[in-house]
Design an enzyme around this catalytic site. Sequence first.
Site, PDB file in Angstrom:
ATOM      1  N   SER A 209     -10.387  -0.619   4.208  1.00  4.73           N
ATOM      2  CA  SER A 209      -9.331  -1.115   5.394  1.00  4.73           C
ATOM      3  C   SER A 209      -8.950   0.335   6.220  1.00  4.73           C
ATOM      4  O   SER A 209      -8.476   1.128   5.329  1.00  4.73           O
ATOM      5  CB  SER A 209      -8.256  -1.782   5.076  1.00  4.73           C
ATOM      6  OG  SER A 209      -8.520  -2.991   4.636  1.00  4.73           O
TER       7      SER A 209
ATOM      8  N   GLU B   1      -4.239   3.197   7.130  1.00  2.05           N
ATOM      9  CA  GLU B   1      -4.079   2.856   5.761  1.00  2.05           C
ATOM     10  C   GLU B   1      -4.541   4.046   5.163  1.00  2.05           C
ATOM     11  O   GLU B   1      -4.260   4.370   3.880  1.00  2.05           O
ATOM     12  CB  GLU B   1      -4.654   1.515   5.506  1.00  2.05           C
ATOM     13  CG  GLU B   1      -4.221   0.963   4.128  1.00  2.05           C
ATOM     14  CD  GLU B   1      -5.272   1.151   2.850  1.00  2.05           C
ATOM     15  OE1 GLU B   1      -4.779   1.379   2.055  1.00  2.05           O
ATOM     16  OE2 GLU B   1      -6.496   1.256   3.115  1.00  2.05           O
TER      17      GLU B   1
ATOM     18  N   ARG C 167       0.850  -1.154  -0.049  1.00  4.28           N
ATOM     19  CA  ARG C 167       0.177  -0.033   0.025  1.00  4.28           C
ATOM     20  C   ARG C 167       0.721   1.203   0.015  1.00  4.28           C
ATOM     21  O   ARG C 167       0.532   2.373   0.636  1.00  4.28           O
ATOM     22  CB  ARG C 167      -1.074   0.101   1.330  1.00  4.28           C
ATOM     23  CG  ARG C 167      -2.050  -0.974   1.521  1.00  4.28           C
ATOM     24  CD  ARG C 167      -3.093  -0.988   0.105  1.00  4.28           C
ATOM     25  NE  ARG C 167      -4.078  -1.785   0.479  1.00  4.28           N
ATOM     26  CZ  ARG C 167      -4.129  -3.293   0.389  1.00  4.28           C
ATOM     27  NH1 ARG C 167      -3.323  -3.622   0.005  1.00  4.28           N
ATOM     28  NH2 ARG C 167      -5.136  -3.965   0.710  1.00  4.28           N
TER      29      ARG C 167
HETATM   30  N1  EPU Z   1     -10.003 -11.349  10.657  1.00  4.64           N
HETATM   31  C1  EPU Z   1     -10.609 -11.588  12.001  1.00  4.64           C
HETATM   32  N2  EPU Z   1     -11.795 -11.292  12.272  1.00  4.64           N
HETATM   33  C2  EPU Z   1     -12.631 -10.683  11.377  1.00  4.64           C
HETATM   34  C3  EPU Z   1     -12.140 -10.443  10.100  1.00  4.64           C
HETATM   35  C4  EPU Z   1     -10.941 -10.750   9.672  1.00  4.64           C
HETATM   36  O1  EPU Z   1      -9.875 -12.123  12.964  1.00  4.64           O
HETATM   37  O2  EPU Z   1     -13.804 -10.401  11.717  1.00  4.64           O
HETATM   38  C5  EPU Z   1      -8.786 -11.978  10.500  1.00  4.64           C
HETATM   39  C6  EPU Z   1      -8.735 -13.533   9.827  1.00  4.64           C
HETATM   40  O3  EPU Z   1      -7.652 -14.240  10.501  1.00  4.64           O
HETATM   41  C7  EPU Z   1      -8.683 -13.473   8.364  1.00  4.64           C
HETATM   42  C8  EPU Z   1      -7.827 -12.334   8.474  1.00  4.64           C
HETATM   43  O4  EPU Z   1      -8.209 -11.212   9.462  1.00  4.64           O
HETATM   44  O5  EPU Z   1      -8.189 -14.431   7.902  1.00  4.64           O
HETATM   45  C9  EPU Z   1      -7.705 -11.374   7.028  1.00  4.64           C
HETATM   46  O6  EPU Z   1      -8.733 -11.111   6.750  1.00  4.64           O
HETATM   47  P1  EPU Z   1      -9.336 -10.810   5.135  1.00  4.64           P
HETATM   48  O7  EPU Z   1      -9.063 -11.667   4.387  1.00  4.64           O
HETATM   49  O8  EPU Z   1     -10.753  -9.926   5.234  1.00  4.64           O
HETATM   50  O9  EPU Z   1      -8.260  -9.349   4.963  1.00  4.64           O
HETATM   51  P2  EPU Z   1      -7.721  -8.319   5.779  1.00  4.64           P
HETATM   52  O10 EPU Z   1      -6.049  -8.418   6.259  1.00  4.64           O
HETATM   53  O11 EPU Z   1      -8.416  -7.715   7.023  1.00  4.64           O
HETATM   54  C10 EPU Z   1      -6.737  -7.114   3.483  1.00  4.64           C
HETATM   55  C11 EPU Z   1      -6.826  -5.627   2.886  1.00  4.64           C
HETATM   56  C12 EPU Z   1      -7.903  -5.539   2.217  1.00  4.64           C
HETATM   57  C13 EPU Z   1      -8.379  -6.906   1.218  1.00  4.64           C
HETATM   58  C14 EPU Z   1      -8.379  -8.061   2.033  1.00  4.64           C
HETATM   59  C15 EPU Z   1      -8.329  -9.360   1.029  1.00  4.64           C
HETATM   60  C16 EPU Z   1      -5.138  -4.277   3.959  1.00  4.64           C
HETATM   61  C17 EPU Z   1      -4.892  -3.072   5.064  1.00  4.64           C
HETATM   62  N3  EPU Z   1      -6.387  -4.588   3.719  1.00  4.64           N
HETATM   63  O12 EPU Z   1      -7.723  -7.076   4.539  1.00  4.64           O
HETATM   64  O13 EPU Z   1      -8.031  -4.374   1.383  1.00  4.64           O
HETATM   65  O14 EPU Z   1      -9.491  -6.634   0.450  1.00  4.64           O
HETATM   66  O15 EPU Z   1      -7.014  -8.209   2.657  1.00  4.64           O
HETATM   67  O16 EPU Z   1      -7.140  -9.353   0.265  1.00  4.64           O
HETATM   68  O17 EPU Z   1      -4.331  -4.798   3.640  1.00  4.64           O
HETATM   69  C18 EPU Z   1      -8.447  -2.161   1.539  1.00  4.64           C
HETATM   70  O18 EPU Z   1      -7.304  -1.911   1.411  1.00  4.64           O
HETATM   71  O19 EPU Z   1      -9.054  -1.077   1.686  1.00  4.64           O
HETATM   72  C19 EPU Z   1      -9.024  -3.379   1.475  1.00  4.64           C
HETATM   73  C20 EPU Z   1     -10.245  -3.610   2.089  1.00  4.64           C
END
Ligand code: EPU
Length: 345
Positions: free
Chosen positions: A243, A341, A166
């Site tokens: 995010s 972010e 990012r």
């Molecule tokens: N998780 C929890 N509780 C929840 C949701 C998630 O514990 O309620 C944990 C779980 O372990 C899950 C992990 O968080 O496996 C990752 O969750 P998720 O795959 O939803 O992704 P994220 O790391 O929260 C990132 C990006 C998103 C992108 C998703 C999918 C960043 C800052 N965010 O989120 O990007 O859509 O991965 O690739 O890296 C954005 O940048 O605006 C964005 C939405």
Amino acid sequence: MITETTAFDLSRRNTFRLPAKCAAYVEVTSPEDLLGIDFDSLPQPVKVIGGGSNLLLTGDFPGTMLHCDIRGIDPLEEDVKKEGDIHVMVGAGESFDSFCQWAAGRGLWGVENLSLIPGEAGAAAYQNIGAYGVEAADVVVRINAFDRASGKMAVLYPEDCDYGYRDSMFKHSGGRYIITSVVYRLSTLPSARLGYGGVRGRVEQYLSMNPDESLTPSLVRGIIISIRSEKLPPVEEVGSAGSFFCNPVVPRCHYERIVEKEGTQVPHYDLPGDMVKIPAAWMIERCAFKGVCRGGAQVCPTQPLVIINRTGEATAGDILSLEEDITKAVFERFGIQLHPEVEHI
Ligand code: EPU
């Protein structure tokens, strides 16, 4: 070109739907428009705004907001490419998801995992958007930009952009470059990237239930859209900026201390150099912030990495108060400093 030099309302120009004004607003529709602007005569500073989907407007902006409403999705025949590659020039103001839809509709691989991310094609390359194991930097061929330092158009290549998670050179260049279009690389050759989280499982399940269908960019796009829609409210209906925090990266020993202290499995992704990425969403949930409200703002109950304008009436203060409390709680419990972010203006 549109120029408004009276207070311009930005509430419809940021997906958090926060009320804020800027001193002047300029919208250009071609690179030539930029060459004709006398930047010194505009209220300072001049800040480029894309879809406003990654912004937290903390108050009125004393300077000029400049929007590049440059459109077009044009395959480039003349570029020299690897077999199967299609280079496509996308105007900075084109919705990035329209481009993803365009690509999937033509059976072209490369951006299907980035489907449904709000925002524009220029901002995508500016901030290196990413999702489900793919980043904009993976598919950027070159960037056409107006260079405010020279007053001329410039061409930048990925090696000039210092891309990271990012992050890019653009974020640290003090507004030097105004992106007018981005050439993205797509491919006719199958290159599905299904390794992230549950994507492969969902695709396999779908194909086993629909044996007449095959793995196409459209199919992957559909699965990504359904995964995102389950967790993230559409920004057209509920204000948010995706995010809110970056996922932190810590040395392995720090991660191991957390596992020991929490006495449970900790979701994580191994990175080179014995570093580990821990989902901020997990830490925020452990700190019991899921669904917590401050004024009109709320930590999204289905994805705690996202802060939403639940009532439509949230103020920047409500969001900043959640940010502060979450950052403090995560630091106290895990010894990890979260960084936003979302860009604060
Ligand atoms: N998780 C929890 N509780 C929840 C949701 C998630 O514990 O309620 C944990 C779980 O372990 C899950 C992990 O968080 O496996 C990752 O969750 P998720 O795959 O939803 O992704 P994220 O790391 O929260 C990132 C990006 C998103 C992108 C998703 C999918 C960043 C800052 N965010 O989120 O990007 O859509 O991965 O690739 O890296 C954005 O940048 O605006 C964005 C939405």
